[in-house]
Design a protein around this motif. Structure first.
Motif, PDB file in Angstrom:
ATOM      1  N   GLY A 150      -0.508   1.099  14.084  1.00 41.51           N
ATOM      2  CA  GLY A 150      -0.912   0.786  15.457  1.00 41.51           C
ATOM      3  C   GLY A 150      -2.409   0.547  15.561  1.00 41.51           C
ATOM      4  O   GLY A 150      -3.160   0.730  14.599  1.00 41.51           O
ATOM      5  N   ARG A 151      -2.834   0.139  16.752  1.00 43.72           N
ATOM      6  CA  ARG A 151      -4.267  -0.136  16.958  1.00 43.72           C
ATOM      7  C   ARG A 151      -5.110   1.118  16.788  1.00 43.72           C
ATOM      8  O   ARG A 151      -6.289   1.051  16.484  1.00 43.72           O
ATOM      9  CB  ARG A 151      -4.482  -0.710  18.354  1.00 43.72           C
ATOM     10  N   ASP A 152      -4.489   2.288  17.024  1.00 42.37           N
ATOM     11  CA  ASP A 152      -5.223   3.548  16.869  1.00 42.37           C
ATOM     12  C   ASP A 152      -5.212   4.037  15.426  1.00 42.37           C
ATOM     13  O   ASP A 152      -5.723   5.123  15.130  1.00 42.37           O
ATOM     14  CB  ASP A 152      -4.618   4.613  17.785  1.00 42.37           C
ATOM     15  N   GLY A 153      -4.610   3.267  14.511  1.00 39.96           N
ATOM     16  CA  GLY A 153      -4.599   3.654  13.104  1.00 39.96           C
ATOM     17  C   GLY A 153      -3.416   4.515  12.708  1.00 39.96           C
ATOM     18  O   GLY A 153      -3.216   4.822  11.536  1.00 39.96           O
ATOM     19  N   ARG A 154      -2.585   4.899  13.697  1.00 36.54           N
ATOM     20  CA  ARG A 154      -1.415   5.712  13.352  1.00 36.54           C
ATOM     21  C   ARG A 154      -0.416   4.863  12.565  1.00 36.54           C
ATOM     22  O   ARG A 154      -0.196   3.697  12.880  1.00 36.54           O
ATOM     23  CB  ARG A 154      -0.778   6.241  14.637  1.00 36.54           C
ATOM     24  N   ALA A 212      -1.768   2.969   1.947  1.00 35.50           N
ATOM     25  CA  ALA A 212      -3.110   2.622   1.456  1.00 35.50           C
ATOM     26  C   ALA A 212      -3.381   1.129   1.649  1.00 35.50           C
ATOM     27  O   ALA A 212      -4.492   0.730   2.037  1.00 35.50           O
ATOM     28  CB  ALA A 212      -3.248   3.004  -0.023  1.00 35.50           C
ATOM     29  N   LEU A 213      -2.369   0.299   1.412  1.00 39.11           N
ATOM     30  CA  LEU A 213      -2.566  -1.157   1.538  1.00 39.11           C
ATOM     31  C   LEU A 213      -2.752  -1.558   3.001  1.00 39.11           C
ATOM     32  O   LEU A 213      -3.555  -2.450   3.303  1.00 39.11           O
ATOM     33  CB  LEU A 213      -1.383  -1.907   0.923  1.00 39.11           C
ATOM     34  N   ALA A 214      -2.033  -0.915   3.913  1.00 36.93           N
ATOM     35  CA  ALA A 214      -2.188  -1.230   5.341  1.00 36.93           C
ATOM     36  C   ALA A 214      -3.556  -0.759   5.840  1.00 36.93           C
ATOM     37  O   ALA A 214      -4.284  -1.496   6.514  1.00 36.93           O
ATOM     38  CB  ALA A 214      -1.071  -0.573   6.147  1.00 36.93           C
ATOM     39  N   GLU A 215      -3.897   0.455   5.452  1.00 43.06           N
ATOM     40  CA  GLU A 215      -5.189   1.041   5.829  1.00 43.06           C
ATOM     41  C   GLU A 215      -6.335   0.176   5.297  1.00 43.06           C
ATOM     42  O   GLU A 215      -7.339  -0.029   5.968  1.00 43.06           O
ATOM     43  CB  GLU A 215      -5.256   2.438   5.184  1.00 43.06           C
ATOM     44  N   GLY A 216      -6.119  -0.352   4.081  1.00 44.97           N
ATOM     45  CA  GLY A 216      -7.155  -1.097   3.349  1.00 44.97           C
ATOM     46  C   GLY A 216      -7.695  -2.313   4.082  1.00 44.97           C
ATOM     47  O   GLY A 216      -8.807  -2.737   3.805  1.00 44.97           O
ATOM     48  N   PHE A 217      -6.912  -2.928   4.970  1.00 44.85           N
ATOM     49  CA  PHE A 217      -7.547  -3.954   5.810  1.00 44.85           C
ATOM     50  C   PHE A 217      -7.379  -3.676   7.302  1.00 44.85           C
ATOM     51  O   PHE A 217      -7.283  -4.593   8.095  1.00 44.85           O
ATOM     52  CB  PHE A 217      -7.193  -5.406   5.473  1.00 44.85           C
ATOM     53  N   GLY A 218      -7.341  -2.417   7.637  1.00 40.36           N
ATOM     54  CA  GLY A 218      -7.287  -2.059   9.065  1.00 40.36           C
ATOM     55  C   GLY A 218      -6.172  -2.799   9.772  1.00 40.36           C
ATOM     56  O   GLY A 218      -6.319  -3.288  10.889  1.00 40.36           O
ATOM     57  N   TYR A 219      -5.040  -2.866   9.084  1.00 42.21           N
ATOM     58  CA  TYR A 219      -3.910  -3.662   9.534  1.00 42.21           C
ATOM     59  C   TYR A 219      -3.359  -3.160  10.866  1.00 42.21           C
ATOM     60  O   TYR A 219      -3.267  -1.959  11.102  1.00 42.21           O
ATOM     61  CB  TYR A 219      -2.834  -3.557   8.450  1.00 42.21           C
ATOM     62  N   VAL A 220      -2.944  -4.091  11.729  1.00 44.02           N
ATOM     63  CA  VAL A 220      -2.183  -3.732  12.924  1.00 44.02           C
ATOM     64  C   VAL A 220      -0.916  -4.576  12.925  1.00 44.02           C
ATOM     65  O   VAL A 220      -0.989  -5.804  12.924  1.00 44.02           O
ATOM     66  CB  VAL A 220      -2.977  -3.984  14.228  1.00 44.02           C
ATOM     67  N   GLY A 221       0.225  -3.914  12.884  1.00 47.46           N
ATOM     68  CA  GLY A 221       1.493  -4.637  12.867  1.00 47.46           C
ATOM     69  C   GLY A 221       2.431  -4.014  11.860  1.00 47.46           C
ATOM     70  O   GLY A 221       2.226  -2.881  11.414  1.00 47.46           O
TER      71      GLY A 221
END
Ligand code: ATP
Ligand code: MG
Length: 389
Positions: free
Chosen positions: A200-204, A244-253
């Motif tokens: 999510g946008r909040d990083g959850r 880690a891969l999602a976090e790695g580019f601040g992914y949202v979606g």
């Protein structure tokens, strides 16, 4: 980029670039939550266009079509990986777009994707980038036998050639018109699995249970999800890697990450898709929150709750060849017999004609017991002419 400050509540309009089956199931999920939807796809009879409130029938790069989409919608997502980055950038100037252009661009290019894996400390197959004759010649012996893959635009095993020697490698690169490629070492696979993570946008972040996948001819054939069908240690590694891969580019979606389990038990990443994935379709019937609802929630800024799998599930892909079992003439598979089996959920995408390799629909079997679900899925497969698994 246009920042979205507020949560988009039901009643808002959500847009999707691409009108394929993934878009169709996104539209279904959005509509059931009370959203309006708009699809941009040039095909007048696209699976998602047919069921959406609005369908803009223009090319993905048509500026007027993109303006119209931005006017209609409060936020836009994509359902196919090769959506032109330029189109996403134009939309992002006016509306909240998820996933962001950077993640889409990285996932579109196997070389950049592998660089992202390395940056995030997630191991993948040994590989070399081949863009020049010098790079072709310098390929280390350890990469053969290998698979030469075009860096861009590959899907369902297309744009891939297996090569056993340097001579085969050279002629394979010729046959691919010398476009930029990656050569990957051919790995001995014990199994394949994938994980869908939503951020999510909040990083959850939340995820769906790890799915075990079987491919035939480079195309996903079967996905099975029940306890211990992926060993728990590898399943946990896959979840950690996907986060880690999602976090790695601040992914949202919603992000799907595909993995190989090697013969020695090692887990390596294969590739990722910045959207829901065929291997997550079972979640519509087997979970209390599906991958498409997660896509809606991340786009609208709604809370993310961890999906709970309520039933073991087996998903069978229904490819176009099943429509031609009687010969040249296209005929429908025996739905009445298949639907007489317990726990069968049939999903057809509304495609007007069948052809070999075309994804026409899928079928998910659910139940209370993994072994029984599997047995029913095998019965359905036999009725349909799908190979045993
Ligand atoms: P998708 O439809 O998932 O986008 P794709 O065309 O991008 O597929 P890959 O996922 O790269 O293709 O490969 C398709 C299948 O080929 C894999 O699921 C796996 O079965 C096999 N494969 C790919 N790379 C390797 C490898 N390095 N070693 C062994 N098998 C491989
Ligand atoms: Mg793949």
């Amino acid at each position: 980029m246009a920042q979205q400050q507020d949560v988009l509540l039901p009643g808002a309009t959500l847009g999707v670039m691409g009108g394929g089956q993934l878009g169709r199931m996104f539209v279904h999920a959005a509509q059931s939550l009370g959203y309006f939807t708009a699809v941009l796809d040039p095909d007048a009879s696209s699976p998602a266009g047919l069921v959406s409130h609005h369908h803009i029938k223009t090319d993905y790069l048509d500026p007027a079509g993109l303006v119209r989409l931005a006017q209609l919608c409060q936020a836009v997502t994509t359902e196919f990986e090769n959506v032109p980055a330029q189109a996403m950038a134009q939309l992002a100037a006016q509306r909240f777009v998820s996933p962001g252009a950077e993640a889409v661009e990285v996932a579109q290019d196997r070389a950049r994707e592998k660089a992202h894996f390395q940056r995030c400390g997630v191991g993948c197959a040994e590989f070399a980038v081949i863009e020049t004759v010098e790079q072709l010649t310098a390929v280390p012996d350890a990469l053969l036998p290998g698979i030469l893959k075009t860096a861009r635009m590959g899907y369902d095993g297309k744009g891939q050639v297996r090569v056993a020697s340097r001579a085969e490698l050279a002629s394979a690169w010729e046959s691919l018109q010398r476009v930029p490629c990656v050569l990957e070492q051919l790995l001995q696979l014990q199994a394949e699995c994938s994980v869908l993570v939503a951020r999510g946008r909040d990083g959850r972040m939340v995820h769906l249970p790890v799915q075990r996948n079987l491919h035939q001819g480079g195309i996903l054939a079967v996905t099975e999800v029940f306890p211990d069908n992926v060993p728990p240690a590898q399943a946990q590694q896959a979840i950690d890697a996907a986060y880690a891969l999602a976090e790695g580019f601040g992914y949202v979606g919603v992000l799907c990450v595909e993995f190989f389990v090697l013969h020695d038990g090692r887990l390596v990443v294969n590739e990722m898709a910045p959207r829901p994935h065929n291997s997550g379709h079972w979640s519509v019937d087997g979970c209390d929150v599906s991958q498409f609802e997660l896509q809606v929630r991340t786009l609208a800024g709604l809370p993310l709750v961890a999906p709970r799998q309520h039933s073991p599930a087996v998903m069978l892909n229904l490819l176009g060849e099943l429509w031609f079992r009687g010969g040249e003439q296209e005929t429908q598979p025996p739905w009445q017999q298949v639907l007489a089996l317990p726990g069968v959920h049939l999903h057809l995408y509304g495609k007007q004609s069948a052809r070999k390799g075309r994804k026409m629909g899928h079928l998910t079997v659910t139940g209370t017991d993994g072994a029984r679900v599997r047995a029913t899925a095998l019965q359905a497969a036999r009725l349909l002419g799908i190979a045993d698994f």
